[in-house]
Structures are given as structure tokens and as C-alpha cells.
Enzyme design. Structure first.
Site, PDB file in Angstrom:
ATOM      1  N   ARG A   1       0.800  -1.230   0.000  1.00  0.00           N
ATOM      2  CA  ARG A   1       0.000   0.000   0.000  1.00  0.00           C
ATOM      3  C   ARG A   1       0.831   1.277   0.000  1.00  0.00           C
ATOM      4  O   ARG A   1       0.285   2.363  -0.180  1.00  0.00           O
ATOM      5  CB  ARG A   1      -0.971  -0.022   1.193  1.00  0.00           C
ATOM      6  CG  ARG A   1      -2.142  -0.976   0.966  1.00  0.00           C
ATOM      7  CD  ARG A   1      -2.805  -1.369   2.268  1.00  0.00           C
ATOM      8  NE  ARG A   1      -3.349  -0.211   2.956  1.00  0.00           N
ATOM      9  CZ  ARG A   1      -3.596  -0.167   4.264  1.00  0.00           C
ATOM     10  NH1 ARG A   1      -3.338  -1.213   5.027  1.00  0.00           N
ATOM     11  NH2 ARG A   1      -4.092   0.916   4.813  1.00  0.00           N
TER      12      ARG A   1
ATOM     13  N   GLY B   1      -5.722  -8.022  15.567  1.00  0.00           N
ATOM     14  CA  GLY B   1      -5.954  -9.194  16.403  1.00  0.00           C
ATOM     15  C   GLY B   1      -6.526  -8.739  17.736  1.00  0.00           C
ATOM     16  O   GLY B   1      -6.231  -7.657  18.224  1.00  0.00           O
TER      17      GLY B   1
ATOM     18  N   TYR C   1      31.362  30.895   1.029  1.00  0.00           N
ATOM     19  CA  TYR C   1      31.440  29.435   1.091  1.00  0.00           C
ATOM     20  C   TYR C   1      32.739  29.035   1.788  1.00  0.00           C
ATOM     21  O   TYR C   1      33.830  29.388   1.323  1.00  0.00           O
ATOM     22  CB  TYR C   1      31.393  28.804  -0.308  1.00  0.00           C
ATOM     23  CG  TYR C   1      31.655  27.317  -0.257  1.00  0.00           C
ATOM     24  CD1 TYR C   1      30.807  26.477   0.469  1.00  0.00           C
ATOM     25  CD2 TYR C   1      32.760  26.742  -0.886  1.00  0.00           C
ATOM     26  CE1 TYR C   1      31.056  25.122   0.563  1.00  0.00           C
ATOM     27  CE2 TYR C   1      33.013  25.382  -0.794  1.00  0.00           C
ATOM     28  CZ  TYR C   1      32.159  24.576  -0.065  1.00  0.00           C
ATOM     29  OH  TYR C   1      32.406  23.224   0.034  1.00  0.00           O
TER      30      TYR C   1
HETATM   31  C1  UD1 Z   1      -0.407  -8.451  12.951  1.00  0.00           C
HETATM   32  C2  UD1 Z   1      -0.937  -9.340  14.076  1.00  0.00           C
HETATM   33  C3  UD1 Z   1      -2.205  -8.730  14.640  1.00  0.00           C
HETATM   34  C4  UD1 Z   1      -1.946  -7.314  15.112  1.00  0.00           C
HETATM   35  C5  UD1 Z   1      -1.336  -6.477  13.992  1.00  0.00           C
HETATM   36  C6  UD1 Z   1      -0.896  -5.146  14.530  1.00  0.00           C
HETATM   37  C7  UD1 Z   1      -0.306 -11.629  13.554  1.00  0.00           C
HETATM   38  C8  UD1 Z   1      -0.744 -12.929  12.995  1.00  0.00           C
HETATM   39  N1  UD1 Z   1      -1.198 -10.649  13.543  1.00  0.00           N
HETATM   40  O1  UD1 Z   1      -1.355  -8.477  11.917  1.00  0.00           O
HETATM   41  O2  UD1 Z   1      -2.685  -9.505  15.714  1.00  0.00           O
HETATM   42  O3  UD1 Z   1      -3.152  -6.713  15.562  1.00  0.00           O
HETATM   43  O4  UD1 Z   1      -0.176  -7.128  13.455  1.00  0.00           O
HETATM   44  O5  UD1 Z   1      -0.455  -4.339  13.477  1.00  0.00           O
HETATM   45  O6  UD1 Z   1       0.832 -11.526  13.992  1.00  0.00           O
HETATM   46  N2  UD1 Z   1       6.003  -9.579   8.626  1.00  0.00           N
HETATM   47  C9  UD1 Z   1       7.127 -10.246   8.228  1.00  0.00           C
HETATM   48  N3  UD1 Z   1       6.992 -11.462   7.645  1.00  0.00           N
HETATM   49  C10 UD1 Z   1       5.785 -12.044   7.455  1.00  0.00           C
HETATM   50  C11 UD1 Z   1       4.631 -11.355   7.861  1.00  0.00           C
HETATM   51  C12 UD1 Z   1       4.777 -10.122   8.455  1.00  0.00           C
HETATM   52  O7  UD1 Z   1       8.246  -9.757   8.379  1.00  0.00           O
HETATM   53  O8  UD1 Z   1       5.760 -13.163   6.915  1.00  0.00           O
HETATM   54  C13 UD1 Z   1       6.149  -8.265   9.258  1.00  0.00           C
HETATM   55  C14 UD1 Z   1       5.541  -7.142   8.437  1.00  0.00           C
HETATM   56  O9  UD1 Z   1       6.507  -6.575   7.587  1.00  0.00           O
HETATM   57  C15 UD1 Z   1       5.085  -6.163   9.508  1.00  0.00           C
HETATM   58  C16 UD1 Z   1       4.745  -7.059  10.679  1.00  0.00           C
HETATM   59  O10 UD1 Z   1       5.433  -8.265  10.465  1.00  0.00           O
HETATM   60  O11 UD1 Z   1       6.095  -5.304   9.908  1.00  0.00           O
HETATM   61  C17 UD1 Z   1       3.254  -7.302  10.826  1.00  0.00           C
HETATM   62  O12 UD1 Z   1       2.799  -7.947   9.667  1.00  0.00           O
HETATM   63  P1  UD1 Z   1       1.356  -7.636   9.056  1.00  0.00           P
HETATM   64  O13 UD1 Z   1       1.159  -8.473   7.857  1.00  0.00           O
HETATM   65  O14 UD1 Z   1       1.168  -6.187   8.923  1.00  0.00           O
HETATM   66  O15 UD1 Z   1       0.437  -8.196  10.240  1.00  0.00           O
HETATM   67  P2  UD1 Z   1      -1.096  -7.967  10.396  1.00  0.00           P
HETATM   68  O16 UD1 Z   1      -1.824  -8.895   9.521  1.00  0.00           O
HETATM   69  O17 UD1 Z   1      -1.389  -6.535  10.318  1.00  0.00           O
END
Ligand code: UD1
Ligand code: CA
Length: 450
Positions: free
Chosen positions: A15, A140, A348
Site C-alpha cells: 500500500r 488481532g 562558502y
Molecule cells: C499483525 C498481528 C495482529 C496485530 C497487527 C498489529 C499476527 C498474525 N497478527 O497483523 O494480531 O493486531 O499485526 O499491526 O501476527 N512480517 C514479516 N513477515 C511475514 C509477515 C509479516 O516480516 O511473513 C512483518 C511485516 O513486515 C510487519 C509485521 O510483520 O512489519 C506485521 O505484519 P502484518 O502483515 O502487517 O500483520 P497484520 O496482519 O497486520
């Protein structure tokens, strides 16, 4: 208790609509990853692991730029937050203590909040950071029973009843590192998203008879950044807080909303920052200095009593001692101005040293670059550099020496000497009058023809 930080930074950030990885977008002139890393420093971690994926090379370079001791691990496929944290396991070999998981896109956690989590670890095996969400949306949800956290349920998997919970998961979690890795091995991807959820650790820990709780912080602290508008909002939030903190600490800011600060700007009390001043990274200004309107400073140090601007530019390596004056349209780069030196107009000074109480006249330029190499100019104390002097470096001007204005100085000037390096003036009597007469006659003739 020793601490290890695990910072998740593998996500793409679709995004953002950007070619660069999300965590490298800047807030107050530092990648948001650096803000997250800095927040984590409050815990004095003995080890820091960054989990990179999308744009891993650039993320790794940025992490190492922040701290060369950081261990970067790669998560090639983003299979979920639990999977991401598991990638840190090899980098935690030999570490004993607590691991705390932070997100690289969540830059504003406070020291107090992290300290509260650490304190809660004294009484609970797992500590999660939660917040009361104004709009719980897709976060979550934390299922509490008194002060015990029973489980975190992801929005996609939640029942209507669970979705009604407003206490949400920030993503920050702390527990013993060995235990975290052991529990992660048991996490499956059998859920609505088909991902390995870090959040499943809570339910798994409880099932093994461990305890869990939540520390609750202000929603503003757990602000995550997913889009350009959110990045802009984060910048505004940072600036608002940083300006307020300066005012609180005794800095004079008559128009705070026009002053732009960097993530690491340091300003002492009783210093005045006039309107429309921009700070790049790496600036420290001591107490009792004055930064006048429309100045731009980066990578520099300004001492007590110094006056900078209006319209001055201090570039990296500019070092202003006490009571130095740098005036309008003066640029200083990689140069030390010793106590009481003055460069008040249109100048300068680059790759140079200017001695105590030396005065640099208007239009002076240190010609520091020959197209390939940079050279230094060294000016002694109590010297006087006449207006429009070109100092062709490498060159030195001794203590108490002078240069005649308009000089092109290519040779060292001994202490106490006057360097005159310009063509001698010749006055031709009556020649101007004659020339004017000639030119006016030509103009009249041409007008007659037309
Ligand atoms: C996650 C939480 C959710 C919480 C939310 C807060 C989980 C399953 N869910 O959801 O409970 O409310 O964050 O913002 O943990 N990332 C990785 N590798 C991956 C997936 C994610 O490095 O495979 C990193 C992303 O870059 C990001 C962070 O982890 O910085 C969170 O990932 P994101 O996909 O945004 O999690 P949410 O689905 O928002
Ligand atoms: Ca998110």
C-alpha cells in the site's frame, strides 16, 4: 535479564505504492526501521536481529548502517509473523534471556511502555503489548480473563463476539527466547489466512500451563505505517511531539509549527530557533545559541552563543565554536570555525579551519575542489579575509594576516602579512567622459535611423 530484539521487516508494504521496502521510508529523515531500532535500545539488548525479506539487501544495508553489530536474517517467503520470528532462531544461538518482537513499521514505542513490558515479565511468562483501539478494524483481539491473557485471535478467524473486543494486539511480544522458539515450532498455518501466526504463541503457552498478560499502551504509540497518508501522519505526529519536547526543555520556538526537526536533533535550553528552520540528521546545538529564520542545518555542531543565519546553510562537518557568527547566504561544510570567528555574508567555507576571532569578508570562497580532489584551507587566528577573496586550496593564511579584497590567493600567506593578489588599478584621466560621449552619439544616430 539479558534481552534480544527481533525486528520484523520482511513485509512488502504494497500500500505504500513504492519501489523501496516499506521500513526504509523515512520519518524525520531516518528510515522508520531506525525509529523501531532506537525504541528497542531502551531495553539495552545484547543482541538485535532484523528479519528482512522484500528489498532485503537495502534493508540489511540500512540496519548495518544503524549498527554494524545487528544480525540480519532473511525470510524469503512471507508466510506470517510466526514464520518470520522463527527465522531469527539461528541468529539467537548461544543467547539466553528474553526475546522481544517489534515491527519495523511501528516506529513510536516509548521507553516507558517497553520498561512496563519488561516489568510484567517478572510475573508472567508471556507479555503482549495491547491497546484500546478507537476503531479495532482488522487487528488481532486480546482475550483477557482478569489479568491473564488467554489467547490472541486474529480478526479473520474471530467470532462476532470476539470481534466486539476492543483491546487489540500491537504485535509486540516478550518471552524467554528459547521458549519462544520451542513454541513457534508448534505453530501451524491452519487458519483463515493460511499463515503462521506469532499470535498463536499465547494460546500454546497457556495450554502448557504458562502464564500470559497484556501491558496496555496508548494507541498513538503502536501506530503502524502502511500507506503514504499514514507516513505523512506519522511525520506530523513525530514533529508535533519533538517540538513539544523542545519547548518543554526550555528551547525558544516562537513558531514551532514551521520548524522541522530530524529524528536525532539535539538543542540546548535558551537557544532560540526562529521560524522556518530545517534540521537534517546529526545536528546538535548547545544552549544559548540562536538559529535565525530560513536556515538549513545538517550533520553539524553549533556551540553556545553562536548565531546562525538568517538564510545560512550548515552542511555535514560544520563545527561552530562559541560565539561564532555565520550570517546570510553563508554555506559551511566540513570546516571548524573557532571561537568568535565571523563569516557574516555570502560566503562558502568548505574543508577549512578558521582561527579564533578571524573575520571572513563578504563573498569569500574557499576553492576547495579541483574537479577531482578536495583540498583544505587553513586560516589562523585574528586574521582578516578581505571581501571577495578566493582562497585556492591547499592554502594557509597565518595568524593576524590580511588578504586584500578581490584577491585570488594561491600561495600561503605568512603570519602578519598582507596578501594582495589582484591586478593593480590604473586610472585613465577623462576616458570615461569620452566613452560616454561616444556611446550616446551612437545611440542618437541609431534612434534617428529608426
Ligand atoms: C499483525 C498481528 C495482529 C496485530 C497487527 C498489529 C499476527 C498474525 N497478527 O497483523 O494480531 O493486531 O499485526 O499491526 O501476527 N512480517 C514479516 N513477515 C511475514 C509477515 C509479516 O516480516 O511473513 C512483518 C511485516 O513486515 C510487519 C509485521 O510483520 O512489519 C506485521 O505484519 P502484518 O502483515 O502487517 O500483520 P497484520 O496482519 O497486520
Ligand atoms: Ca499491519
Amino acid at each position: 535479564m539479558s534481552m534480544a530484539l527481533i525486528v520484523l521487516a520482511a513485509g512488502k508494504g504494497t500500500r505504500m505504492k513504492s519501489d523501496s521496502p516499506k521500513v526504509l521510508h523515512r520519518i524525520a529523515q531516518a528510515p522508520m526501521l531506525w525509529h523501531a531500532l532506537r525504541a528497542g535500545q531502551a531495553l539495552e539488548p545484547v543482541r538485535t536481529v532484523v528479519v528482512a525479506g522484500h528489498g532485503a539487501e537495502a534493508v540489511e544495508a540500512s540496519a548495518l548502517d544503524y549498527d554494524p553489530e545487528i544480525r540480519v536474517v532473511i525470510q524469503s517467503d512471507q508466510l506470517g509473523t510466526g514464520h518470520a520470528v522463527r527465522q531469527a532462531e539461528p541468529a539467537l544461538q548461544g543467547f539466553e534471556g528474553d526475546a522481544i518482537v517489534l515491527y519495523g513499521d511501528t516506529p513510536f514505542l516509548s521507553e516507558e511502555t517497553l520498561a512496563a513490558m519488561q516489568a510484567a515479565r517478572q510475573t508472567h511468562d508471556v507479555v503482549v503489548l495491547g491497546f484500546e483501539a478507537a476503531d479495532p478494524g482488522r487487528y488481532g483481539r486480546l482475550k483477557m480473563a482478569g489479568d491473564q491473557l488467554d489467547a490472541i485471535v486474529e480478526f479473520k478467524d474471530a467470532s462476532e463476539e470476539e470481534r466486539a473486543i476492543t483491546l487489540c494486539n500491537s504485535g509486540v511480544m516478550a518471552m524467554d527466547a528459547g521458549r519462544m522458539m520451542a513454541l513457534l515450532a508448534k505453530v501451524s498455518n491452519d487458519n483463515a489466512a493460511g499463515e503462521y501466526y506469532l499470535t498463536d504463541l499465547v494460546g500454546l503457552a497457556r495450554a502448557e500451563g504458562l502464564t500470559a498478560t497484556a501491558v496496555v499502551c496508548d494507541e498513538a504509540e503502536t501506530m503502524g505505517i502502511n500507506s503514504r497518508p499514514e507516513l505523512a501522519a506519522a511525520e506530523r505526529a513525530f514533529q508535533t511531539r519533538a517540538r513539544a519536547a523542545l519547548l518543554e526543555n526550555g528551547v525558544a520556538l516562537p513558531a514551532p509549527e514551521t520548524v522541522h526537526l530530524a529524528w536525532d536533533t539535539v538543542i540546548g535550553r535558551d537557544t532560540e530557533i526562529e521560524p522556518n528552520v530545517v534540521f537534517g540528521p546529526g545536528v546538535t546545538v548547545e544552549s544559548g545559541a540562536r538559529i535565525r529564520a530560513f536556515s538549513h542545518l545538517e550533520g553539524c555542531h553549533v556551540s553556545r552563543g553562536a548565531v546562525v543565519g538568517p538564510y545560512a546553510r550548515l552542511r555535514p562537518g560544520a563545527e561552530l565554536a562559541e560565539d561564532v557568527h555565520v550570517g546570510n547566504f553563508v554555506e559551511i561544510k566540513n570546516a571548524v570555525l573557532h571561537e568568535g570567528a565571523k563569516a557574516n555574508h555570502l560566503t562558502y567555507i568548505g574543508d577549512a579551519e578558521v582561527g579564533e576571532k578571524t573575520n571572513i569578508g563578504a563573498g569569500t570562497i574557499t576553492c576547495n575542489y579541483d574537479g577531482v580532489f578536495k583540498h583544505r584551507s587553513v586560516i589562523g587566528r585574528n586574521a582578516f579575509i578581505g571581501s571577495n577573496t578566493m582562497l585556492v586550496a591547499p592554502v594557509s593564511v597565518g595568524d593576524g594576516a590580511m588578504t586584500a579584497s578581490g584577491s585570488v590567493v594561491t600561495e600561503d600567506v605568512p603570519p602578519g602579512a598582507l596578501a594582495v593578489a589582484r591586478a593593480r588599478q590604473v586610472n585613465k584621466d577623462g576616458l570615461a567622459t569620452k566613452l560616454f560621449r561616444m556611446l550616446r552619439a551612437r545611440k542618437d544616430k541609431e534612434a534617428g535611423k529608426a
